[in-house]
Design a protein around this motif. Structure first.
Motif, PDB file in Angstrom:
ATOM      1  N   MET A  22       0.837  -1.181   0.000  1.00  7.12           N
ATOM      2  CA  MET A  22       0.000   0.000   0.000  1.00  7.12           C
ATOM      3  C   MET A  22       0.884   1.247   0.000  1.00  7.12           C
ATOM      4  SD  MET A  22      -3.367   0.881   1.469  1.00  7.12           S
ATOM      5  CE  MET A  22      -3.928   2.490   1.866  1.00  7.12           C
ATOM      6  N   ARG A  23       0.420   2.265  -0.658  1.00 12.81           N
ATOM      7  CA  ARG A  23       1.166   3.517  -0.765  1.00 12.81           C
ATOM      8  C   ARG A  23       1.019   4.342   0.505  1.00 12.81           C
ATOM      9  NH1 ARG A  23       1.912   5.966  -5.395  1.00 12.81           N
ATOM     10  NH2 ARG A  23       1.822   4.748  -7.235  1.00 12.81           N
ATOM     11  N   SER A  24       1.956   5.231   0.723  1.00 12.65           N
ATOM     12  CA  SER A  24       1.805   6.156   1.844  1.00 12.65           C
ATOM     13  C   SER A  24       0.806   7.235   1.442  1.00 12.65           C
ATOM     14  CB  SER A  24       3.154   6.778   2.199  1.00 12.65           C
ATOM     15  OG  SER A  24       3.530   7.699   1.213  1.00 12.65           O
ATOM     16  N   ARG A  25       0.301   7.941   2.399  1.00 12.78           N
ATOM     17  CA  ARG A  25      -0.709   8.966   2.125  1.00 12.78           C
ATOM     18  C   ARG A  25      -0.174  10.101   1.266  1.00 12.78           C
ATOM     19  NH1 ARG A  25      -4.141   9.153   7.717  1.00 12.78           N
ATOM     20  NH2 ARG A  25      -5.039   7.106   7.372  1.00 12.78           N
ATOM     21  N   THR A  48      -7.911   2.611  -0.654  1.00 10.57           N
ATOM     22  CA  THR A  48      -7.112   2.851  -1.850  1.00 10.57           C
ATOM     23  C   THR A  48      -7.773   3.880  -2.753  1.00 10.57           C
ATOM     24  OG1 THR A  48      -6.218   0.613  -1.737  1.00 10.57           O
ATOM     25  CG2 THR A  48      -6.046   1.731  -3.860  1.00 10.57           C
ATOM     26  N   ALA A  49      -9.078   3.731  -2.964  1.00 10.50           N
ATOM     27  CA  ALA A  49      -9.806   4.692  -3.800  1.00 10.50           C
ATOM     28  C   ALA A  49      -9.785   6.083  -3.173  1.00 10.50           C
ATOM     29  CB  ALA A  49     -11.232   4.220  -4.013  1.00 10.50           C
ATOM     30  N   ALA A  50      -9.933   6.154  -1.863  1.00 14.44           N
ATOM     31  CA  ALA A  50      -9.909   7.445  -1.176  1.00 14.44           C
ATOM     32  C   ALA A  50      -8.582   8.156  -1.427  1.00 14.44           C
ATOM     33  CB  ALA A  50     -10.136   7.249   0.320  1.00 14.44           C
ATOM     34  N   LEU A  51      -7.496   7.415  -1.420  1.00 11.85           N
ATOM     35  CA  LEU A  51      -6.174   7.979  -1.668  1.00 11.85           C
ATOM     36  C   LEU A  51      -6.114   8.633  -3.052  1.00 11.85           C
ATOM     37  CD1 LEU A  51      -3.244   8.328  -0.710  1.00 11.85           C
ATOM     38  CD2 LEU A  51      -2.762   6.097  -1.706  1.00 11.85           C
ATOM     39  N   ALA A  52      -6.725   7.998  -4.043  1.00 12.23           N
ATOM     40  CA  ALA A  52      -6.724   8.547  -5.392  1.00 12.23           C
ATOM     41  C   ALA A  52      -7.432   9.899  -5.450  1.00 12.23           C
ATOM     42  CB  ALA A  52      -7.378   7.572  -6.362  1.00 12.23           C
ATOM     43  N   SER A  66      -9.241  11.183   3.197  1.00 14.17           N
ATOM     44  CA  SER A  66      -8.988  10.162   4.208  1.00 14.17           C
ATOM     45  C   SER A  66      -9.988   9.019   4.077  1.00 14.17           C
ATOM     46  CB  SER A  66      -9.108  10.766   5.610  1.00 14.17           C
ATOM     47  OG  SER A  66     -10.459  11.091   5.886  1.00 14.17           O
ATOM     48  N   ARG A  67      -9.653   7.916   4.692  1.00 15.91           N
ATOM     49  CA  ARG A  67     -10.538   6.753   4.723  1.00 15.91           C
ATOM     50  C   ARG A  67     -11.863   7.112   5.380  1.00 15.91           C
ATOM     51  NH1 ARG A  67     -11.510   3.034   8.720  1.00 15.91           N
ATOM     52  NH2 ARG A  67     -12.013   0.934   8.038  1.00 15.91           N
ATOM     53  N   SER A  68     -11.807   7.844   6.489  1.00 17.29           N
ATOM     54  CA  SER A  68     -13.045   8.183   7.209  1.00 17.29           C
ATOM     55  C   SER A  68     -13.922   9.124   6.383  1.00 17.29           C
ATOM     56  CB  SER A  68     -12.743   8.786   8.576  1.00 17.29           C
ATOM     57  OG  SER A  68     -12.005   9.966   8.458  1.00 17.29           O
ATOM     58  N   LYS A  69     -13.318  10.062   5.658  1.00 17.18           N
ATOM     59  CA  LYS A  69     -14.079  10.949   4.776  1.00 17.18           C
ATOM     60  C   LYS A  69     -14.739  10.141   3.672  1.00 17.18           C
ATOM     61  CE  LYS A  69     -15.423  14.841   2.919  1.00 17.18           C
ATOM     62  NZ  LYS A  69     -16.423  15.696   3.538  1.00 17.18           N
ATOM     63  N   ALA A  70     -14.026   9.179   3.120  1.00 19.02           N
ATOM     64  CA  ALA A  70     -14.588   8.336   2.063  1.00 19.02           C
ATOM     65  C   ALA A  70     -15.813   7.572   2.566  1.00 19.02           C
ATOM     66  CB  ALA A  70     -13.532   7.365   1.542  1.00 19.02           C
ATOM     67  N   TYR A  71     -15.696   6.959   3.744  1.00 20.92           N
ATOM     68  CA  TYR A  71     -16.838   6.217   4.280  1.00 20.92           C
ATOM     69  C   TYR A  71     -18.008   7.144   4.601  1.00 20.92           C
ATOM     70  CZ  TYR A  71     -14.651   1.643   4.396  1.00 20.92           C
ATOM     71  OH  TYR A  71     -14.083   0.444   4.030  1.00 20.92           O
ATOM     72  N   ASP A  72     -17.719   8.361   5.035  1.00 16.02           N
ATOM     73  CA  ASP A  72     -18.778   9.338   5.287  1.00 16.02           C
ATOM     74  C   ASP A  72     -19.511   9.671   3.984  1.00 16.02           C
ATOM     75  OD1 ASP A  72     -20.226  11.327   6.869  1.00 16.02           O
ATOM     76  OD2 ASP A  72     -19.024  12.812   5.785  1.00 16.02           O
ATOM     77  N   LEU A  73     -18.753   9.927   2.920  1.00 18.39           N
ATOM     78  CA  LEU A  73     -19.362  10.221   1.625  1.00 18.39           C
ATOM     79  C   LEU A  73     -20.151   9.033   1.085  1.00 18.39           C
ATOM     80  CD1 LEU A  73     -16.504  12.241  -0.111  1.00 18.39           C
ATOM     81  CD2 LEU A  73     -18.645  13.124   0.837  1.00 18.39           C
TER      82      LEU A  73
END
Length: 72
Positions: A1-4, A25-29, A33-40
């Motif tokens: 996995m890539r760094s942030r 991974t998609a959130a990184l693209a 953040s992971r938490s922002k992605a899950y919120d969206l």
């Protein structure tokens, strides 16, 4: 996995990503953040197509490519 700090380029996504990736991974693209992605995702506002496989969520790579290409 890539760094942030190392956001993948569109070319890297097209060349190396599998058909679907995990939410982190998609959130990184998208530079979030992971938490922002899950919120969206919970609000139905994530910028790419999300599919549920049992309890697992995955993001469809082609929809990530389309979303990121829209700005070109």
């Amino acid at each position: 996995m890539r760094s942030r700090q190392n956001r993948p380029t569109l070319a890297e996504i097209k060349a190396t990503w599998p058909p679907a990736v995990d939410v982190t991974t998609a959130a990184l693209a998208f530079g979030m953040s992971r938490s922002k992605a899950y919120d969206l995702i919970a609000r139905g506002e994530f910028p790419a197509k999300v599919a549920r496989y049992g309890r697992r969520l995955v993001v469809i790579t082609e929809s990530v490519v389309r979303a990121l290409s829209a700005g070109d």
